[in-house]
Scaffold this motif. Structure first.
Motif, PDB file in Angstrom:
ATOM      1  N   GLY A   1     -36.798 -14.139  15.774  1.00 13.81           N
ATOM      2  CA  GLY A   1     -38.073 -13.941  15.084  1.00 13.81           C
ATOM      3  C   GLY A   1     -37.923 -13.726  13.597  1.00 13.81           C
ATOM      4  O   GLY A   1     -38.724 -14.215  12.797  1.00 13.81           O
ATOM      5  N   GLY A   2     -36.894 -12.992  13.229  1.00 13.87           N
ATOM      6  CA  GLY A   2     -36.630 -12.767  11.817  1.00 13.87           C
ATOM      7  C   GLY A   2     -37.639 -11.848  11.147  1.00 13.87           C
ATOM      8  O   GLY A   2     -38.397 -11.137  11.811  1.00 13.87           O
TER       9      GLY A   2
ATOM     10  N   PHE B   1     -38.357 -20.451  22.113  1.00 15.53           N
ATOM     11  CA  PHE B   1     -38.699 -19.662  20.934  1.00 15.53           C
ATOM     12  C   PHE B   1     -37.887 -20.100  19.715  1.00 15.53           C
ATOM     13  O   PHE B   1     -38.415 -20.203  18.605  1.00 15.53           O
ATOM     14  N   GLN B   2     -36.608 -20.402  19.918  1.00 17.69           N
ATOM     15  CA  GLN B   2     -35.763 -20.826  18.806  1.00 17.69           C
ATOM     16  C   GLN B   2     -36.302 -22.112  18.168  1.00 17.69           C
ATOM     17  O   GLN B   2     -36.429 -22.215  16.946  1.00 17.69           O
TER      18      GLN B   2
ATOM     19  N   PHE C   1     -42.040 -24.381  13.412  1.00 13.69           N
ATOM     20  CA  PHE C   1     -43.382 -23.932  13.015  1.00 13.69           C
ATOM     21  C   PHE C   1     -43.404 -22.572  12.325  1.00 13.69           C
ATOM     22  O   PHE C   1     -44.473 -22.119  11.909  1.00 13.69           O
ATOM     23  N   GLY C   2     -42.256 -21.924  12.214  1.00  9.81           N
ATOM     24  CA  GLY C   2     -42.218 -20.541  11.747  1.00  9.81           C
ATOM     25  C   GLY C   2     -42.711 -20.308  10.338  1.00  9.81           C
ATOM     26  O   GLY C   2     -43.046 -19.173   9.980  1.00  9.81           O
ATOM     27  N   LYS C   3     -42.769 -21.351   9.509  1.00 15.96           N
ATOM     28  CA  LYS C   3     -43.291 -21.188   8.154  1.00 15.96           C
ATOM     29  C   LYS C   3     -44.768 -21.579   8.057  1.00 15.96           C
ATOM     30  O   LYS C   3     -45.399 -21.389   7.021  1.00 15.96           O
ATOM     31  N   LYS C   4     -45.308 -22.130   9.146  1.00 11.79           N
ATOM     32  CA  LYS C   4     -46.695 -22.595   9.144  1.00 11.79           C
ATOM     33  C   LYS C   4     -47.648 -21.596   9.797  1.00 11.79           C
ATOM     34  O   LYS C   4     -48.836 -21.559   9.469  1.00 11.79           O
ATOM     35  N   VAL C   5     -47.152 -20.819  10.748  1.00 14.56           N
ATOM     36  CA  VAL C   5     -48.005 -19.908  11.500  1.00 14.56           C
ATOM     37  C   VAL C   5     -47.187 -18.688  11.912  1.00 14.56           C
ATOM     38  O   VAL C   5     -45.975 -18.786  12.137  1.00 14.56           O
TER      39      VAL C   5
ATOM     40  N   LEU D   1     -48.335 -28.869  23.585  1.00  8.57           N
ATOM     41  CA  LEU D   1     -49.604 -28.650  22.877  1.00  8.57           C
ATOM     42  C   LEU D   1     -49.443 -27.826  21.613  1.00  8.57           C
ATOM     43  O   LEU D   1     -50.407 -27.643  20.862  1.00  8.57           O
ATOM     44  N   PHE D   2     -48.242 -27.322  21.376  1.00  7.76           N
ATOM     45  CA  PHE D   2     -48.056 -26.312  20.332  1.00  7.76           C
ATOM     46  C   PHE D   2     -48.453 -26.823  18.945  1.00  7.76           C
ATOM     47  O   PHE D   2     -49.094 -26.115  18.164  1.00  7.76           O
ATOM     48  N   GLU D   3     -48.075 -28.049  18.628  1.00 11.49           N
ATOM     49  CA  GLU D   3     -48.418 -28.588  17.312  1.00 11.49           C
ATOM     50  C   GLU D   3     -49.932 -28.666  17.121  1.00 11.49           C
ATOM     51  O   GLU D   3     -50.447 -28.412  16.026  1.00 11.49           O
TER      52      GLU D   3
END
Length: 364
Positions: free
Chosen positions: A324-325, A284-285, A291-295, A261-263
């Motif tokens: 996480g960065g 998580f990776q 998605f890390g640049k979207k949310v 459901l994440f997207e």
């Protein structure tokens, strides 16, 4: 940077001085274990402030407009309470029960059996409920004056539906057999969450709304992406749009393996999504890469930390911070510190977090 500045920067993809962070205890039992009964006799904001300062959190969550099953909140009526139990009535007539130790919460009475029941339930006395917001206005201002990012707690499209109207098991069955009823319940429940949240926004200096919407077990989501898209997604999007129209942030929480459901959650427009726990099967990776640049991603620290040895705790935090960065990431516990964590490990945990936020977690 203040906590407020740090969280907003992370939500908007901007640089922060140190890693943004929010954490706390996972239940009343944990707070009693670490704080003791005298502290727990304080007001909610006194306890929230103490907890935030203990963990050096940037973010404080206020128990309104709806934080069932975590607690009653200001918009529910307490029917009876003592040291061990609590019974409340929701603004739509449902009855909820809590056993305080060991913690347990359950809906005793759900007001909707069929669509006729839903249509017969009267609207709450909104103006009477609005008056209750004044009780949290000054406590929220005190938290804001200290530089915290302060949000309300509410319920999303699925949780608001079952918690206010039908109960969890009935709603699961309704998704398959009575989808029209689910649609109508979800819309009415979300209408109420939005209305109450905006009441708080009108009166208080809150920065947004954190909605919980647990949708899965450790192995899979409760329902298919198609069911989420047809029954719930638009109502989650309406929450986002309503708060964004007032310049507020909306953060989303779902335990369980909701990879499928994440997207859809990202497309609904949330400013952050949590808790991303490997114990729930969340990768998580993969999520960070896709998605890390979207949310903004919030969480990563597992709910299993109470069972970890110190060396495992350190490695776990190192791994999460590395994934996480420095962009769109807020370090957070998936469930908070549980009552079974030893004081020695708790102190080590706080030290590891302190160093990880500053990039020196590799030091011995």
């Amino acid at each position: 940077m203040t906590g407020y500045e740090r969280i907003v920067a992370a939500l908007e993809g901007k640089k922060t001085d140190i890693l943004p962070y929010i954490d706390g205890f996972d239940c009343l039992e944990a707070r009693l274990a670490f704080f003791g009964p005298q502290v727990m006799s304080g007001t909610w904001d006194e306890i929230a402030l103490l907890e935030a300062e203990l963990f050096h959190s940037d973010w404080v969550i206020v128990p309104a407009p709806l934080n069932i099953p975590g607690g009653a909140g200001i918009f529910c009526d307490v029917l009876t309470e003592d040291e061990t139990h609590l019974l409340i009535k929701t603004f739509f007539g449902g009855i909820w029960y809590w056993r305080k130790k060991p913690y347990y919460a359950k809906a005793f009475y759900n007001p909707v059996k069929d669509i006729e029941d839903l249509e017969k339930i009267p609207e709450p006395n909104w103006e009477e409920l609005r008056k209750r917001v004044k009780s949290i206005k000054e406590p929220i201002k005190r938290l804001k004056d200290r530089g915290y990012f302060v949000t309300m707690e509410g319920k999303g499209s699925f949780e608001a539906t079952w918690m206010l109207f039908r109960g969890l098991e009935n709603t699961w069955m309704d998704i398959a057999s009575e989808p029209d009823l689910v649609k109508k319940m979800s819309r009415r429940a979300v209408d109420a969450v939005i209305k109450l949240a905006l009441m708080v926004v009108d009166e208080c200096e809150v920065d947004g709304l954190w909605i919980t919407n647990d949708m899965g077990t450790q192995t899979a989501a409760y329902f298919s992406p198609k069911s989420y898209q047809e029954l719930f997604k638009e109502n989650d999007r309406r929450i986002v749009q309503a708060l964004h129209s007032r310049g507020k942030k909306v953060m989303f929480h779902s335990h369980g393996n909701v990879m499928s459901l994440f997207e859809d959650f990202v497309e609904a427009g949330f400013d952050s999504i949590d808790p991303l726990d490997a114990y729930d099967g969340m990768d998580f990776q993969f999520i960070k890469e896709k998605f890390g640049k979207k949310v903004a991603l919030k969480g990563g620290i597992s709910c299993t930390i109470g069972q970890m040895k110190k060396e495992d705790l350190l490695k776990h935090i190192q791994d999460i911070v590395t994934i996480g960065g420095e962009e769109r990431f807020i370090l957070s516990g998936a469930g908070g510190v549980p009552p079974e964590m030893s004081l020695e490990n708790f102190n080590a945990y706080r030290d590891y977090i302190h160093r990880a936020r500053r990039g020196d977690y590799k030091k011995s």
